[in-house]
Design a protein around this motif. Structure first.
Motif, PDB file in Angstrom:
ATOM      1  N   LEU A  38       0.846  -1.186   0.000  1.00 40.47           N
ATOM      2  CA  LEU A  38       0.000   0.000   0.000  1.00 40.47           C
ATOM      3  C   LEU A  38       0.884   1.239   0.000  1.00 40.47           C
ATOM      4  O   LEU A  38       1.840   1.324   0.776  1.00 40.47           O
ATOM      5  CB  LEU A  38      -0.900   0.006   1.246  1.00 40.47           C
ATOM      6  N   ARG A  39       0.554   2.185  -0.865  1.00 36.45           N
ATOM      7  CA  ARG A  39       1.289   3.452  -0.906  1.00 36.45           C
ATOM      8  C   ARG A  39       0.337   4.588  -0.545  1.00 36.45           C
ATOM      9  O   ARG A  39      -0.782   4.689  -1.068  1.00 36.45           O
ATOM     10  CB  ARG A  39       1.916   3.696  -2.278  1.00 36.45           C
ATOM     11  N   VAL A  40       0.807   5.442   0.373  1.00 36.12           N
ATOM     12  CA  VAL A  40      -0.010   6.533   0.903  1.00 36.12           C
ATOM     13  C   VAL A  40       0.795   7.826   0.808  1.00 36.12           C
ATOM     14  O   VAL A  40       2.006   7.829   1.067  1.00 36.12           O
ATOM     15  CB  VAL A  40      -0.399   6.291   2.378  1.00 36.12           C
ATOM     16  N   SER A  41       0.137   8.900   0.449  1.00 39.47           N
ATOM     17  CA  SER A  41       0.760  10.223   0.532  1.00 39.47           C
ATOM     18  C   SER A  41      -0.077  11.100   1.444  1.00 39.47           C
ATOM     19  O   SER A  41      -1.302  11.176   1.292  1.00 39.47           O
ATOM     20  CB  SER A  41       0.868  10.883  -0.845  1.00 39.47           C
ATOM     21  N   GLU A  73       4.433   8.635   2.224  1.00 39.85           N
ATOM     22  CA  GLU A  73       5.266   9.759   1.807  1.00 39.85           C
ATOM     23  C   GLU A  73       4.528  11.066   2.082  1.00 39.85           C
ATOM     24  O   GLU A  73       3.425  11.072   2.625  1.00 39.85           O
ATOM     25  CB  GLU A  73       5.616   9.633   0.322  1.00 39.85           C
ATOM     26  N   ARG A  74       5.170  12.176   1.711  1.00 37.74           N
ATOM     27  CA  ARG A  74       4.580  13.497   1.959  1.00 37.74           C
ATOM     28  C   ARG A  74       4.536  14.307   0.666  1.00 37.74           C
ATOM     29  O   ARG A  74       5.356  14.118  -0.234  1.00 37.74           O
ATOM     30  CB  ARG A  74       5.417  14.291   2.967  1.00 37.74           C
ATOM     31  N   MET A 105      -0.226   6.623  -5.990  1.00 38.41           N
ATOM     32  CA  MET A 105      -0.618   6.275  -4.624  1.00 38.41           C
ATOM     33  C   MET A 105      -1.925   5.484  -4.614  1.00 38.41           C
ATOM     34  O   MET A 105      -2.719   5.550  -5.558  1.00 38.41           O
ATOM     35  CB  MET A 105      -0.784   7.540  -3.777  1.00 38.41           C
ATOM     36  N   ASP A 106      -2.161   4.782  -3.519  1.00 33.58           N
ATOM     37  CA  ASP A 106      -3.461   4.136  -3.291  1.00 33.58           C
ATOM     38  C   ASP A 106      -4.384   5.047  -2.487  1.00 33.58           C
ATOM     39  O   ASP A 106      -5.598   5.052  -2.698  1.00 33.58           O
ATOM     40  CB  ASP A 106      -3.265   2.826  -2.522  1.00 33.58           C
ATOM     41  N   LEU A 107      -3.803   5.785  -1.548  1.00 30.61           N
ATOM     42  CA  LEU A 107      -4.563   6.704  -0.708  1.00 30.61           C
ATOM     43  C   LEU A 107      -3.838   8.040  -0.654  1.00 30.61           C
ATOM     44  O   LEU A 107      -2.605   8.077  -0.545  1.00 30.61           O
ATOM     45  CB  LEU A 107      -4.692   6.154   0.715  1.00 30.61           C
ATOM     46  N   ILE A 108      -4.592   9.126  -0.703  1.00 28.84           N
ATOM     47  CA  ILE A 108      -4.024  10.467  -0.581  1.00 28.84           C
ATOM     48  C   ILE A 108      -4.778  11.170   0.539  1.00 28.84           C
ATOM     49  O   ILE A 108      -5.977  11.451   0.423  1.00 28.84           O
ATOM     50  CB  ILE A 108      -4.143  11.260  -1.897  1.00 28.84           C
TER      51      ILE A 108
END
Length: 863
Positions: A38-41, A73-74, A105-108
């Motif tokens: 999962l990738r989130v920003s 990440e940011r 991303m998957d979620l922002i």
């Protein structure tokens, strides 16, 4: 899409503060995207300068990255110059760490700090390459979610945000990640339906609403409530691996949350109402977190943050503990939020160091009637006594915050602000001749979930009229500095803060008209908002009007654990000027939280009672005055920088090194005087964009160390892109490094030139007697009596040929063309690589400059 190549080669050197967009700060998280599920920003919708220190994002960032299957990440709202560069090239907004597009991303997640960032949120969505409105996005688009202090009326952003997290985020962020993890690739609707089952998650498109005859869009009365989430602060995660910025921040310090919530009961304050009950960290936990965070960050200042730090149950012990830590670690401790009583001065004094310039209080209202109305009762004499005590203890100025536009305010209440400030200055001058008063005046905005949510808000013209009353009083008084919030920003905030979903149409129209960065006075575009109001026929008077106390409200479906009736009753108490004591100091006011969270609420009351007993017998130990030890050792360090670190300015590079040395526990010697600084100096400044493996700095120490041992400690704490190659002792009284610089050696790499033509041009320059360039020189000292505006840099012709010792072209290992360039001091000046690049006709964006060595006099010669 990854933007690394174009950012490094073309964009970053063209924008102000490239360090805003680097992702290699100390304690950032870097993972292999192929190794995570999962990738989130997490996005802060304002400039990095404000956003890096946002505690909410730092906490969630740490929590998510502790999960080995998530990479968080940011991203930040880009500056106007970066936005222009991205739009010119049709490039998307990117995550700082990976430089991947937000589309990967998957979620922002977006933090809602203030309504004044809402146009920036739309700008982020658009720059990321997505339609503004959720209904128009593709099935495979990331889900946008939001939380934070302004989430308690989510309706104006409902058309643009897929779901909202209401309340504390420490637990709910993990639940969100675990919910979405197995649903990757599934239909968007399926994900939202699963998320809606998590307590505290609000999905606007799944929630029942109705349109009223007057056009209002309101939640159905029988719809289920979305209940805010609470965490126990003592057990909640707090990051000690705090991200350390390169860019100087608005609040450039370590913020340590000592308690969350407030029971003071200020009737205008949404933050105090929606964060009940008060939850504290123990003294032991606070000290442990402070010690760990300082060791991992190298910060020079710690702020003990909360809505009111003096409301901590053991405030004397907290202050003494923080002061002891400050003395050991050579740091400053600040208390940003102080209560209006004499103990606030005592507590601030307990942690203050020699740099005591000002102390801040927030009476909010200057007349006794209005202070009773807002439930912030303290007599004028109490404020004057506090000011006197502050001046007596060495503070030069007292800052007072007031509001205008409060319910039932009259012009005499505004005049009372001026009267009280003038009296404060009068009591201060005999005590401290430097005494000043700094005044900050904001305009009241009625907020949801406060007893004043039904009140009228004054408009733009009336705000300016009331500000002029104060301006006329203070114009000729140099001892009082009058600062005010811009009427335009308060007007914009009022248009949105109590709006229903129709507010989204206004926000979008304003954004399309060019509105951005409303929280920055110099960037706020009021005309864009006025045009937007006309575009959507927005009912300004309807938004600013007083609400009927039994009126349905757009946020009625959000449950903050306090029932609407309690707010209605407290509004009536306000109109009768009834004051209610803090429930932790007296009886429970039955706001409703105790019936919903009895364990947390009862613990709050018991903890406060125990704290009062302990504090009654506690004797604050005498503060030991710190005496700067004598300097005993001086070391010379050979240092370098590469990668993203080359985009730092010299000041940013220097600040980063200060924190590197603190993390390495170097026993630095400090300068004397009001603002003591570690004694460190660089041989030459570090230009933006230049790499180096041959820079030098020297440091002065108060305790002797073995150079090799300190070198190892430094190397263990270097940020990515920083290098330290050597450390050696030099004589204490040796000349400064800067005075001993005799020359510099560089290699300039390029792949955009013809080798034969380049060699011919170099031969021409080296056989010439004169190589003249135009260089900006420092301004001459203006004649006596001339203003600072006369001191402008001047451009003059300069022959740099005597400064060029070597200039030769060769092939490099990677196939690029390498130019070896050495410059020596002539006429107290050196040639610059950028001047050579221009003379050789090279493309600056396609060149790479590496400083190989700094040539020092024999006293500092290296092996």
């Amino acid at each position: 899409m990854n933007l690394s190549s174009v950012l490094y080669s073309d964009i970053l050197l063209k924008v102000e503060k490239p360090s805003r967009y680097l992702g290699t700060e100390v304690n950032t998280s870097h993972k292999d995207p192929r190794a995570v599920e999962l990738r989130v920003s997490l996005v802060f919708p304002d400039l990095y300068d404000l956003g890096l220190g946002n505690l909410g994002i730092l906490i969630l960032y740490s929590i998510l990255n502790d999960l080995d299957w998530v990479w968080c990440e940011r991203a930040y709202a880009p500056g106007l110059d970066m936005e222009a560069e991205l739009r010119k090239r049709a490039l998307p907004l990117f995550c700082n760490e990976s430089k991947d597009s937000l589309a990967d991303m998957d979620l922002i997640g977006i933090t809602l700090q203030s309504e004044l960032t809402y146009t920036n949120i739309l700008n982020v969505i658009d720059l990321a390459g997505f339609p503004l409105r959720t209904k128009d996005r593709a099935e495979d688009a990331p889900l946008f979610f939001a939380g934070g202090p302004a989430v308690f009326n989510p309706e104006p952003l409902a058309p643009f945000i897929d779901f909202f997290a209401i309340g504390d985020g420490e637990d709910i962020i993990v639940a969100i990640a675990e919910c979405v993890r197995p649903l990757k690739g599934r239909p968007r609707r399926e994900k939202l339906e699963a998320l809606a089952k998590i307590e505290g998650i609000y999905v606007p498109e799944l929630y029942p609403f109705e349109t009223m005859p007057n056009g209002q869009i309101l939640p159905k009365e029988d719809a289920p409530k979305i209940v805010k989430q609470l965490v126990d602060l003592e057990t909640a995660k707090f990051p000690t691996n705090y991200i350390v910025p390169y860019t100087r921040q608005v609040h450039d310090r370590l913020s340590l949350e000592v308690l969350r919530g407030c029971t003071q009961g200020c009737r205008f304050c949404q933050a105090g109402m929606v964060t009940r009950p008060v939850r504290e960290r123990s003294l032991e936990t606070i000290d442990k977190l402070m010690e760990e965070a300082l060791a991992k960050t190298g910060y020079e200042e710690v702020a003990l943050v909360s809505l009111s730090t003096c409301d901590f149950s053991r405030p004397k012990q907290l202050a003494a503990q923080a002061a002891a830590r400050a003395g050991r670690d050579r740091i400053s401790v600040s208390l940003p939020s102080l209560r209006l009583d004499s103990f606030s001065v005592e507590m601030a004094d307990a942690v203050a160091d020699v740099r005591r310039s000002g102390l801040t209080f927030a009476p909010e209202a200057a007349s006794p009637r209005l202070r009773a109305l807002i439930n912030k009762w303290i007599p004028d004499e109490g404020l004057l006594d506090m000011a006197s005590e502050a001046y007596r203890r060495g503070w030069d100025h007292v800052k007072c915050y007031f509001m205008i536009g409060l319910p039932t305010e009259r012009d005499e209440d505004i005049e009372a602000i001026a009267d009280l400030c003038e009296r404060t200055l009068e009591v201060g001058k005999p005590i401290n001749p430097k005494a000043k008063v700094r005044l900050g005046v904001s305009t009241f905005v009625p907020k949801p979930f406060t007893p004043f949510q039904w009140a009228e808000q004054i408009g733009l013209e009336e705000t300016e009229r009331r500000q002029r009353i104060l301006d006329a009083r203070f114009r000729k008084n140099p001892g009082i500095k009058f600062g005010r919030h811009e009427a335009a920003t308060t007007f914009i905030e009022g248009l949105i803060t109590r709006a229903d979903r129709r507010g989204g149409d206004l926000i979008e129209a304003a954004w399309r008209r060019g509105a951005r960065f409303e929280s920055w006075d110099e960037l706020c575009n009021l005309s864009a908002w006025k045009q937007a109001i006309e575009d959507v026929n927005y009912d300004v008077a309807g938004e600013f009007r007083a609400r009927a106390i039994d009126e349905r409200l757009p946020w009625d479906h959000i449950d903050v654990l306090t029932p609407k009736k309690w707010y209605q009753d407290d509004w009536n108490r306000a109109m009768e000027l009834q004051h209610a004591l803090d429930c932790r100091a007296g009886k429970c006011h039955m706001c409703g939280v105790i019936f919903r969270e009895p364990e947390l609420c009862q613990h709050m009351l018991k903890n406060q009672r125990r704290g009062r007993i302990e504090e009654r017998d506690y004797v604050t130990p005498p503060r030991v005055e710190y005496v700067e030890p004598e300097a005993v050792q001086r070391l010379k360090l050979r240092i370098g920088r590469s990668g993203e670190a080359r985009f730092l300015s010299h000041l940013e590079f220097m600040n980063a090194w200060q924190r590197i040395l603190r993390r390495a526990r170097a026993p630095m010697s400090y300068s004397q005087g009001f603002h003591a600084h570690p004694r460190m100096a660089f041989a030459t400044p570090a230009p933006v964009g230049e790499e180096s493996e041959g820079d030098y700095m020297d440091i002065v120490l108060s305790q002797r160390v073995e150079p090799g041992e300190l070198l190892a400690r430094i190397q263990a704490t270097l940020p990515e892109g920083f290098s330290c190659y050597e450390a050696e002792e030099i004589p204490m009284r040796a000349p400064s490094l800067m005075s001993q610089v005799q020359g510099l050696r560089y290699t300039i790499y390029t792949d955009s030139a013809d080798p034969a033509a380049l060699a011919a041009r170099i031969a021409e320059l080296m056989t010439s007697d004169e190589v003249t360039i135009d260089r900006k020189m420092k301004a001459k000292k203006p004649p006596k009596g001339r203003g600072r505006h006369q001191q402008r840099p001047r451009t003059a012709a300069l022959n740099i040929r005597p400064m060029i010792e070597e200039l030769a072209v060769r092939d490099s290992e990677d196939g690029a063309i390498a130019i070896d360039f050495a410059t020596i001091v002539a006429g107290n000046k050196l040639a610059k690589p950028k001047e050579l690049i221009a003379l050789l006709g090279l493309n600056p964006a396609a060149t790479r400059v590496v400083k190989r060595d700094t040539l020092l006099a024999d006293a500092f010669a290296t092996a």
